[in-house]
Design a protein around this motif. Structure first.
Motif, mmCIF file in Angstrom:
data_model
loop_
_atom_site.group_PDB
_atom_site.id
_atom_site.type_symbol
_atom_site.label_atom_id
_atom_site.label_comp_id
_atom_site.label_asym_id
_atom_site.label_seq_id
_atom_site.Cartn_x
_atom_site.Cartn_y
_atom_site.Cartn_z
ATOM 1 N N MET A 12 0.840 -1.194 0.000
ATOM 2 C CA MET A 12 0.000 0.000 0.000
ATOM 3 C C MET A 12 0.882 1.254 0.000
ATOM 4 S SD MET A 12 -2.945 1.100 2.738
ATOM 5 C CE MET A 12 -3.901 -0.364 2.389
ATOM 6 N N GLY A 13 0.454 2.273 -0.738
ATOM 7 C CA GLY A 13 1.209 3.514 -0.780
ATOM 8 C C GLY A 13 0.349 4.662 -1.265
ATOM 9 N N VAL A 14 0.885 5.851 -1.194
ATOM 10 C CA VAL A 14 0.147 7.058 -1.576
ATOM 11 C C VAL A 14 0.778 7.678 -2.814
ATOM 12 C CG1 VAL A 14 -0.560 9.369 -0.846
ATOM 13 C CG2 VAL A 14 -0.525 7.494 0.805
ATOM 14 N N ILE A 15 -0.062 8.059 -3.787
ATOM 15 C CA ILE A 15 0.429 8.737 -4.987
ATOM 16 C C ILE A 15 0.938 10.117 -4.587
ATOM 17 C CG2 ILE A 15 -0.172 9.689 -7.243
ATOM 18 C CD1 ILE A 15 -2.290 7.517 -7.520
ATOM 19 N N THR A 16 2.215 10.356 -4.856
ATOM 20 C CA THR A 16 2.802 11.655 -4.487
ATOM 21 C C THR A 16 3.061 12.539 -5.705
ATOM 22 O OG1 THR A 16 4.974 10.575 -4.504
ATOM 23 C CG2 THR A 16 3.870 10.798 -2.370
ATOM 24 N N LYS A 17 3.020 11.950 -6.907
ATOM 25 C CA LYS A 17 3.260 12.759 -8.118
ATOM 26 C C LYS A 17 2.702 12.058 -9.350
ATOM 27 C CE LYS A 17 7.029 14.947 -10.735
ATOM 28 N NZ LYS A 17 8.508 15.096 -10.847
ATOM 29 N N ILE A 18 2.081 12.823 -10.240
ATOM 30 C CA ILE A 18 1.629 12.344 -11.550
ATOM 31 C C ILE A 18 2.153 13.321 -12.593
ATOM 32 C CG2 ILE A 18 -0.336 11.836 -13.038
ATOM 33 C CD1 ILE A 18 -1.974 11.182 -10.555
ATOM 34 N N ALA A 19 3.001 12.844 -13.499
ATOM 35 C CA ALA A 19 3.638 13.743 -14.473
ATOM 36 C C ALA A 19 3.546 13.177 -15.889
ATOM 37 C CB ALA A 19 5.106 13.954 -14.098
ATOM 38 N N ILE A 20 3.287 14.065 -16.863
ATOM 39 C CA ILE A 20 3.252 13.667 -18.273
ATOM 40 C C ILE A 20 4.661 13.297 -18.729
ATOM 41 C CG2 ILE A 20 2.757 14.425 -20.620
ATOM 42 C CD1 ILE A 20 0.734 16.377 -19.479
ATOM 43 N N GLN A 21 4.758 12.209 -19.473
ATOM 44 C CA GLN A 21 6.058 11.814 -20.009
ATOM 45 C C GLN A 21 6.504 12.816 -21.068
ATOM 46 O OE1 GLN A 21 5.904 7.772 -21.453
ATOM 47 N NE2 GLN A 21 5.817 6.898 -19.383
ATOM 48 N N LYS A 47 8.277 12.292 -23.867
ATOM 49 C CA LYS A 47 8.176 11.827 -25.253
ATOM 50 C C LYS A 47 6.796 11.292 -25.608
ATOM 51 C CE LYS A 47 13.076 10.646 -25.723
ATOM 52 N NZ LYS A 47 14.052 9.566 -26.059
ATOM 53 N N ARG A 48 5.976 11.014 -24.610
ATOM 54 C CA ARG A 48 4.634 10.486 -24.853
ATOM 55 C C ARG A 48 3.621 11.285 -24.049
ATOM 56 N NH1 ARG A 48 3.988 5.134 -26.232
ATOM 57 N NH2 ARG A 48 1.777 5.672 -26.173
ATOM 58 N N VAL A 49 2.975 12.248 -24.688
ATOM 59 C CA VAL A 49 2.043 13.119 -23.960
ATOM 60 C C VAL A 49 0.754 12.394 -23.571
ATOM 61 C CG1 VAL A 49 2.936 15.218 -25.009
ATOM 62 C CG2 VAL A 49 1.078 13.975 -26.140
ATOM 63 N N ASP A 50 0.551 11.184 -24.079
ATOM 64 C CA ASP A 50 -0.640 10.422 -23.716
ATOM 65 C C ASP A 50 -0.361 9.443 -22.572
ATOM 66 O OD1 ASP A 50 1.043 8.871 -25.273
ATOM 67 O OD2 ASP A 50 -0.579 7.722 -26.181
ATOM 68 N N ARG A 51 0.878 9.491 -22.027
ATOM 69 C CA ARG A 51 1.231 8.608 -20.920
ATOM 70 C C ARG A 51 1.759 9.426 -19.728
ATOM 71 N NH1 ARG A 51 0.845 3.458 -21.628
ATOM 72 N NH2 ARG A 51 2.136 2.992 -19.794
ATOM 73 N N TYR A 52 1.510 8.855 -18.553
ATOM 74 C CA TYR A 52 1.875 9.550 -17.315
ATOM 75 C C TYR A 52 2.725 8.650 -16.422
ATOM 76 C CZ TYR A 52 -1.719 12.966 -18.514
ATOM 77 O OH TYR A 52 -2.458 13.948 -19.154
ATOM 78 N N ASN A 53 3.706 9.260 -15.770
ATOM 79 C CA ASN A 53 4.505 8.568 -14.758
ATOM 80 C C ASN A 53 3.882 8.822 -13.388
ATOM 81 O OD1 ASN A 53 6.357 7.658 -16.662
ATOM 82 N ND2 ASN A 53 7.661 9.458 -16.421
ATOM 83 N N ILE A 54 3.724 7.749 -12.617
ATOM 84 C CA ILE A 54 3.113 7.867 -11.284
ATOM 85 C C ILE A 54 4.156 7.504 -10.227
ATOM 86 C CG2 ILE A 54 1.420 6.877 -9.687
ATOM 87 C CD1 ILE A 54 0.665 7.034 -13.383
ATOM 88 N N ASP A 55 4.364 8.415 -9.273
ATOM 89 C CA ASP A 55 5.251 8.170 -8.132
ATOM 90 C C ASP A 55 4.416 7.810 -6.917
ATOM 91 O OD1 ASP A 55 7.168 8.998 -9.865
ATOM 92 O OD2 ASP A 55 7.926 10.657 -8.627
ATOM 93 N N ILE A 56 4.871 6.818 -6.163
ATOM 94 C CA ILE A 56 4.216 6.435 -4.910
ATOM 95 C C ILE A 56 5.229 6.598 -3.778
ATOM 96 C CG2 ILE A 56 3.214 4.511 -3.598
ATOM 97 C CD1 ILE A 56 1.961 3.505 -6.147
ATOM 98 N N ASP A 57 4.804 7.323 -2.756
ATOM 99 C CA ASP A 57 5.676 7.581 -1.601
ATOM 100 C C ASP A 57 7.019 8.171 -2.024
ATOM 101 O OD1 ASP A 57 3.680 6.592 0.054
ATOM 102 O OD2 ASP A 57 4.495 4.548 0.041
ATOM 103 N N GLY A 58 6.949 9.074 -3.020
ATOM 104 C CA GLY A 58 8.140 9.805 -3.433
ATOM 105 C C GLY A 58 9.038 9.105 -4.433
ATOM 106 N N GLN A 59 8.653 7.917 -4.878
ATOM 107 C CA GLN A 59 9.476 7.178 -5.847
ATOM 108 C C GLN A 59 8.618 6.733 -7.033
ATOM 109 O OE1 GLN A 59 11.385 3.951 -3.772
ATOM 110 N NE2 GLN A 59 13.052 5.262 -3.043
ATOM 111 N N TYR A 60 9.274 6.689 -8.237
ATOM 112 C CA TYR A 60 8.553 6.226 -9.435
ATOM 113 C C TYR A 60 8.047 4.804 -9.211
ATOM 114 C CZ TYR A 60 7.697 4.307 -14.068
ATOM 115 O OH TYR A 60 7.127 3.669 -15.131
#
Length: 266
Positions: free
Chosen positions: A1-10, A12-25
């Motif tokens: 279990m963890g908390v989403i700390t960041k959601i960022a657009i990639q 090179k791919r504007v239709d994909r997002y990187n999700i960080d949990i607890d400060g890590q990708y």
């Protein structure tokens, strides 16, 4: 279990997002998946949640990959499945991907086969047997292919085979009519036409006596240069054997030899 700390657009791919949990990708996801799961900063995710998101993302990635593949031209279901494997899309996602593509109107093997047959008839020299073999390789059911192939009528086959026959005769015009015929027949059979269609195409063509005599003299002159130094009897025997093997008529061969000898004496 963890908390989403960041959601960022990639980048090179504007239709994909990187999700960080607890400060890590942690993982990346398609925009459609992001919306489906309503992912947002501060949201708590379990391991099961992440697994479900990963599966949905695999499906979405596969759908996007397949649509891009299908954008170039129509494809059969087998072609799409093979492409998904090539692109290493998760095998567990394949069935759902195919279902979604079908529901979106991207896949229909009957429509594909119909369009494929029409294209081959209009743009290639292929006969029914070759087209049917290619459809089978693309995963089209035999009964579907056979039914749709009825649009390639016998009349149309004979017409196309006749064009092929004439082209072959011109290509082998320096051979005897017999050899021209055999080579043309073989070509037509190789292209996928039946023996019956081949015979109808051949019978529709008128024999070209002038071309036959030109071919005979061409081959006779070549043989004459090879055997001209021999004694008369051996010369005739060698000439007759060489020209007969090439399919020329013996009476015509005698005339050709006499003509060459007369020209030699002048």
């Amino acid at each position: 279990m963890g908390v989403i700390t960041k959601i960022a657009i990639q980048q090179k791919r504007v239709d994909r997002y990187n999700i960080d949990i607890d400060g890590q990708y942690a993982f990346s996801a398609d925009e459609a998946v992001l919306i489906e799961f309503n992912l947002k900063k501060g949201q708590t995710l379990t391991e099961e949640d992440i697994a479900r998101i990963g599966l949905r993302d695999g499906v979405q990635r596969g759908v996007n990959t397949a649509i891009n593949f299908l954008s170039m031209r129509m494809r059969s279901e087998k072609e799409v499945r093979d492409y998904l494997k090539k692109k290493e899309i998760d095998q567990e996602a394949h069935e759902e991907i195919m279902e979604r593509l079908g529901a979106m109107g991207y896949l229909n093997d009957e429509q594909f086969a119909d369009a494929y047959i029409k294209t081959q008839i209009q743009t290639t020299e292929k006969g029914p047997a070759v087209i049917l073999r290619e459809l089978k390789e693309k995963g089209i059911r035999d009964d579907t292919a056979a039914s749709l192939m009825e649009q390639f009528t016998v009349e149309a086959q004979v017409e196309k085979a006749g064009v092929l026959f004439e082209k072959a005769l011109k290509k082998y015009k320096k051979d005897s009519a017999f050899l021209q015929q055999k080579k043309a027949e073989q070509l037509i059979l190789t292209k996928g036409y039946s023996a019956a269609v081949m015979k109808k195409a051949a019978n529709a063509l008128e024999p070209d006596e002038e071309a036959e005599q030109e071919a005979l003299m061409h081959q006779a002159e070549k043989a004459h240069r090879r055997y001209r130094a021999l004694e008369a009897r051996e010369y005739r025997q060698k000439m007759k054997t060489a020209l007969y093997r090439k399919g020329f008529d013996l009476t015509d061969i005698d005339r050709a030899i006499n003509r060459l000898l007369e020209e030699e004496e002048r």
